[in-house]
Design a protein around this motif. Sequence first.
Motif, PDB file in Angstrom:
ATOM      1  N   LYS A 226       0.835  -1.208   0.000  1.00  0.00           N
ATOM      2  CA  LYS A 226       0.000   0.000   0.000  1.00  0.00           C
ATOM      3  C   LYS A 226       0.864   1.250   0.000  1.00  0.00           C
ATOM      4  N   GLN A 227       1.957   1.224   0.747  1.00  0.00           N
ATOM      5  CA  GLN A 227       2.861   2.373   0.803  1.00  0.00           C
ATOM      6  C   GLN A 227       3.519   2.631  -0.550  1.00  0.00           C
ATOM      7  N   LYS A 228       3.821   1.552  -1.272  1.00  0.00           N
ATOM      8  CA  LYS A 228       4.501   1.677  -2.559  1.00  0.00           C
ATOM      9  C   LYS A 228       3.528   1.727  -3.733  1.00  0.00           C
ATOM     10  N   GLN A 229       2.227   1.781  -3.425  1.00  0.00           N
ATOM     11  CA  GLN A 229       1.186   1.813  -4.458  1.00  0.00           C
ATOM     12  C   GLN A 229       1.277   0.606  -5.389  1.00  0.00           C
ATOM     13  N   VAL A 230       1.498  -0.542  -4.768  1.00  0.00           N
ATOM     14  CA  VAL A 230       1.528  -1.823  -5.467  1.00  0.00           C
ATOM     15  C   VAL A 230       0.295  -2.614  -5.032  1.00  0.00           C
ATOM     16  N   GLU A 231      -0.345  -3.288  -5.974  1.00  0.00           N
ATOM     17  CA  GLU A 231      -1.503  -4.104  -5.638  1.00  0.00           C
ATOM     18  C   GLU A 231      -1.027  -5.520  -5.292  1.00  0.00           C
ATOM     19  N   LEU A 232      -1.263  -5.915  -4.050  1.00  0.00           N
ATOM     20  CA  LEU A 232      -0.872  -7.255  -3.602  1.00  0.00           C
ATOM     21  C   LEU A 232      -2.112  -8.141  -3.532  1.00  0.00           C
ATOM     22  N   ILE A 233      -2.073  -9.236  -4.269  1.00  0.00           N
ATOM     23  CA  ILE A 233      -3.180 -10.196  -4.268  1.00  0.00           C
ATOM     24  C   ILE A 233      -2.672 -11.479  -3.620  1.00  0.00           C
ATOM     25  N   ALA A 234      -3.250 -11.824  -2.476  1.00  0.00           N
ATOM     26  CA  ALA A 234      -2.762 -12.978  -1.716  1.00  0.00           C
ATOM     27  C   ALA A 234      -3.874 -13.989  -1.482  1.00  0.00           C
ATOM     28  N   LEU A 235      -3.519 -15.263  -1.564  1.00  0.00           N
ATOM     29  CA  LEU A 235      -4.457 -16.350  -1.283  1.00  0.00           C
ATOM     30  C   LEU A 235      -3.825 -17.295  -0.258  1.00  0.00           C
ATOM     31  N   PRO A 236      -4.630 -17.826   0.663  1.00  0.00           N
ATOM     32  CA  PRO A 236      -4.081 -18.769   1.646  1.00  0.00           C
ATOM     33  C   PRO A 236      -3.838 -20.145   1.029  1.00  0.00           C
ATOM     34  N   LEU A 237      -2.749 -20.788   1.456  1.00  0.00           N
ATOM     35  CA  LEU A 237      -2.442 -22.163   1.046  1.00  0.00           C
ATOM     36  C   LEU A 237      -1.846 -22.862   2.255  1.00  0.00           C
ATOM     37  N   ASN A 238      -2.600 -23.768   2.846  1.00  0.00           N
ATOM     38  CA  ASN A 238      -2.160 -24.417   4.082  1.00  0.00           C
ATOM     39  C   ASN A 238      -1.613 -25.816   3.881  1.00  0.00           C
ATOM     40  N   THR A 239      -1.725 -26.336   2.664  1.00  0.00           N
ATOM     41  CA  THR A 239      -1.139 -27.644   2.366  1.00  0.00           C
ATOM     42  C   THR A 239      -0.618 -27.640   0.937  1.00  0.00           C
ATOM     43  N   SER A 240       0.549 -28.204   0.732  1.00  0.00           N
ATOM     44  CA  SER A 240       1.162 -28.199  -0.589  1.00  0.00           C
ATOM     45  C   SER A 240       0.341 -28.975  -1.615  1.00  0.00           C
ATOM     46  N   ALA A 241      -0.535 -29.870  -1.148  1.00  0.00           N
ATOM     47  CA  ALA A 241      -1.358 -30.664  -2.061  1.00  0.00           C
ATOM     48  C   ALA A 241      -2.316 -29.784  -2.869  1.00  0.00           C
ATOM     49  N   ASP A 242      -2.665 -28.613  -2.339  1.00  0.00           N
ATOM     50  CA  ASP A 242      -3.591 -27.716  -3.020  1.00  0.00           C
ATOM     51  C   ASP A 242      -2.880 -26.635  -3.830  1.00  0.00           C
ATOM     52  N   ALA A 243      -1.566 -26.745  -3.951  1.00  0.00           N
ATOM     53  CA  ALA A 243      -0.775 -25.681  -4.565  1.00  0.00           C
ATOM     54  C   ALA A 243      -1.209 -25.372  -5.998  1.00  0.00           C
ATOM     55  N   GLN A 244      -1.387 -26.393  -6.817  1.00  0.00           N
ATOM     56  CA  GLN A 244      -1.726 -26.159  -8.224  1.00  0.00           C
ATOM     57  C   GLN A 244      -3.036 -25.383  -8.352  1.00  0.00           C
ATOM     58  N   LEU A 245      -4.029 -25.783  -7.596  1.00  0.00           N
ATOM     59  CA  LEU A 245      -5.341 -25.135  -7.657  1.00  0.00           C
ATOM     60  C   LEU A 245      -5.258 -23.673  -7.235  1.00  0.00           C
ATOM     61  N   VAL A 246      -4.573 -23.413  -6.141  1.00  0.00           N
ATOM     62  CA  VAL A 246      -4.491 -22.049  -5.604  1.00  0.00           C
ATOM     63  C   VAL A 246      -3.635 -21.151  -6.497  1.00  0.00           C
ATOM     64  N   VAL A 247      -2.510 -21.667  -6.972  1.00  0.00           N
ATOM     65  CA  VAL A 247      -1.634 -20.861  -7.826  1.00  0.00           C
ATOM     66  C   VAL A 247      -2.336 -20.501  -9.141  1.00  0.00           C
ATOM     67  N   ARG A 248      -3.050 -21.443  -9.710  1.00  0.00           N
ATOM     68  CA  ARG A 248      -3.767 -21.151 -10.957  1.00  0.00           C
ATOM     69  C   ARG A 248      -4.872 -20.118 -10.735  1.00  0.00           C
ATOM     70  N   ALA A 249      -5.517 -20.175  -9.570  1.00  0.00           N
ATOM     71  CA  ALA A 249      -6.530 -19.169  -9.249  1.00  0.00           C
ATOM     72  C   ALA A 249      -5.896 -17.787  -9.135  1.00  0.00           C
ATOM     73  N   LEU A 250      -4.693 -17.759  -8.595  1.00  0.00           N
ATOM     74  CA  LEU A 250      -3.967 -16.499  -8.454  1.00  0.00           C
ATOM     75  C   LEU A 250      -3.549 -15.954  -9.819  1.00  0.00           C
TER      76      LEU A 250
END
Length: 324
Positions: A192-216
Amino acid sequence: MKYNRFLILLLFAIGFISCNNPKKQGGVPRVGFIEAFEDATIGDARKGFIEALAASGFSEQNKTVEIIAKNAQGDMGAMNQIVSYMQSEEVDCIGTSTTMSTLATVQRIKNIPIFMCVTAMPQILGLINEKKKGPDNLFGVGEDLNYIDTSFAIIQQVVKPKKRDNLRIGMIYNQAEQQSVDAFNRLDKLAKQKQVELIALPLNTSADAQLVVRALLKRKIDAFFANPDNTVFAAFETILNNCNERGIPVFTSEVGLVKRGAVAAYGADIYQWGYQAGQEAAKFLKSKKTDKLTVEKVKIRRRVYNGAAATRFGLTFSENFEKL
């Protein structure tokens, strides 16, 4: 007669165990080392720890130390069993690598010095009491979050936004790891200070990595920041492959992840982190005292970039970056 026979057998067993226990025999020191999971980058910490011991005269090759190394393979049940095993083996001290193993060991063992590495500082882990002191038996080397600011800023220096004014950076974080949540909160404020848009998603297990990364990636990010937590380490190849396919450069704060394909980083060298912790453990083995030991901060940080990855994305770096 049966009682006397039982007593003789019991005494014989005690004598046999005593004769075969190197510690009770006054033999070489025994050092445990506990890793949370199997990972190419994290494994460098164990290597550094052991080589630091050897440089100080505690070498398995020369039979001046016995090292008992165990890996929980990401299983918390196995982790607790390993910690109990170390306690039963009466090791002289224990090295721990990554937050999961450090926390599990500190919670269960109070009478053996613990030398942590690849772990956040005790205050970030919530291990500081009302007197502002950490566990009496916790030493080694930790890291705070200040370096993440510099790592994150690298992205804005070399990546240009696509078809918009503001840079859009994606990241994932582990809600179960306090330092991962703290890192996200810190970067969110910095963005926010640098006027950059940060889009973050939670990932609590590596098994869901592909799904979450593709959504991102569907959110049309310009770059990905690999937050340094256990889930990212375990799922890094999945993150990297998906980002590469979409032409999105991956940045991080871990030198080891740059070796594995991330574009650039400013952060601790995992091998040197383990080496520094091993040096502290060696001081204890020599003196058998901990009164002058503390949890130190990482001393060696590097600015590095991956030559092949930089070429892939057409990115250039200044002379103060080391090419890997």
